[in-house]
Enzyme design. Sequence first.
Site, PDB file in Angstrom:
ATOM      1  N   HIS A 119       0.847  -1.183   0.000  1.00  0.00           N
ATOM      2  CA  HIS A 119       0.000   0.000   0.000  1.00  0.00           C
ATOM      3  C   HIS A 119       0.885   1.236   0.000  1.00  0.00           C
ATOM      4  O   HIS A 119       2.113   1.153   0.059  1.00  0.00           O
ATOM      5  CB  HIS A 119      -0.950  -0.005   1.200  1.00  0.00           C
ATOM      6  CG  HIS A 119      -2.159  -0.865   1.008  1.00  0.00           C
ATOM      7  ND1 HIS A 119      -3.128  -0.574   0.072  1.00  0.00           N
ATOM      8  CD2 HIS A 119      -2.535  -2.023   1.608  1.00  0.00           C
ATOM      9  CE1 HIS A 119      -4.079  -1.496   0.114  1.00  0.00           C
ATOM     10  NE2 HIS A 119      -3.741  -2.402   1.033  1.00  0.00           N
TER      11      HIS A 119
ATOM     12  N   ASP B 292      -0.162   7.298  -3.373  1.00  0.00           N
ATOM     13  CA  ASP B 292      -1.309   6.930  -4.202  1.00  0.00           C
ATOM     14  C   ASP B 292      -1.692   8.019  -5.196  1.00  0.00           C
ATOM     15  O   ASP B 292      -1.983   7.727  -6.363  1.00  0.00           O
ATOM     16  CB  ASP B 292      -2.521   6.631  -3.316  1.00  0.00           C
ATOM     17  CG  ASP B 292      -2.487   5.239  -2.720  1.00  0.00           C
ATOM     18  OD1 ASP B 292      -1.620   4.437  -3.125  1.00  0.00           O
ATOM     19  OD2 ASP B 292      -3.323   4.946  -1.847  1.00  0.00           O
TER      20      ASP B 292
END
Length: 365
Positions: A134, A164
């Site tokens: 992540h 992200d």
Amino acid sequence: MTFAASSDSSAGPLTGLRVVELTGIGPGPHCAMLLADLGAEVLRIDRPGGNGWPNPVVDRGRHSIELDLHAPAGRERCLAALDKADILIEGYRPCVMERLGLGPDVVLARNPKLVYGRMTGWGQTGPRSARVGHDINFIALTGALAAMGKADEPPLPPLNLVGDFGGGSMMLAFGIMAALWERERSGLGQVIDAAIIDGTSSLMALLVGAHAAGAISLERDRNLLAGVAPFYRCYRCADGKDVAIGAIEPPFYAELIRRMGAPSHLVDEQGATEKWGAHCQILEAIFLQRTRAEWQELLDDHDVCFTPVLTVGEAMVDPHIVSRGGYRDVGPCTQNAPVPRFSRTPGAIGKAGDGEKLLQKWSQG
């Protein structure tokens, strides 16, 4: 380009662009939102049962349809949509699309003009490419996370904004626009390998270059941008609320110190990193003497690089942000306006649409 231009001056600059988005989480949907906000027609293909990560803001402006890509019928319908599309956005691990029969070789053979956008954390190649991860893992590997937080504590992740979205969706959107521009000359699409680790490394360019030039330290206890310098950090006020100070330039810092009534030697010793800790303690004590509103009244209209630290709810009603229409009341919640801003073709927050109807439209032309 294969998409048609629009004569509607209120439409976004990407009106007529056709995008197929395979449902996912994080940067892929955010990139699709950016394109939809600016007028692109986005067909989101959900798994049977719907989008497992619904988000009323990030999912806006989509036409959705459920397809089982593991079944021949679902795969064929997806391929038919890609035959008519300009862009594909997918965020699966490497080789997943190939196993589904939707890899670049298959899809580009049918539609050579397609821009095939692949969004991953580790990239399509390399020893970590097939591993899970992540945002926190991706920015950790690039050196970005090591430069954040307090020196005597583990690094503090900056939400998932740096990896992200800064290194992921924004870089994918930039890559898509670059590929479309190149297609104008070659007539061909291509595959974009948008990896968060690559994008985050690019975001670090200024700091890496400044460090190499000896202008900045990447050590958390000496990095003037890491929150340890007295002139570039946040302070707590008497009411428990916080303010942000960014007075890097000496004239701005001198004005701040003067208006606060702080000792003048702080200005003379601004570059003395060994004294930053003591200077911070002096300013901490002074900021605790007034509320955030009182400091705002004293400092806000002067060149001292001051702002209150607002919550999202407070930001939505801040006079400056309101004056620019930064948030809009649309659908189930208040949402950020489309960005960036265009003088003739501003774009708009789109409503959810029927994917079946959009497919029918595409099939007709």
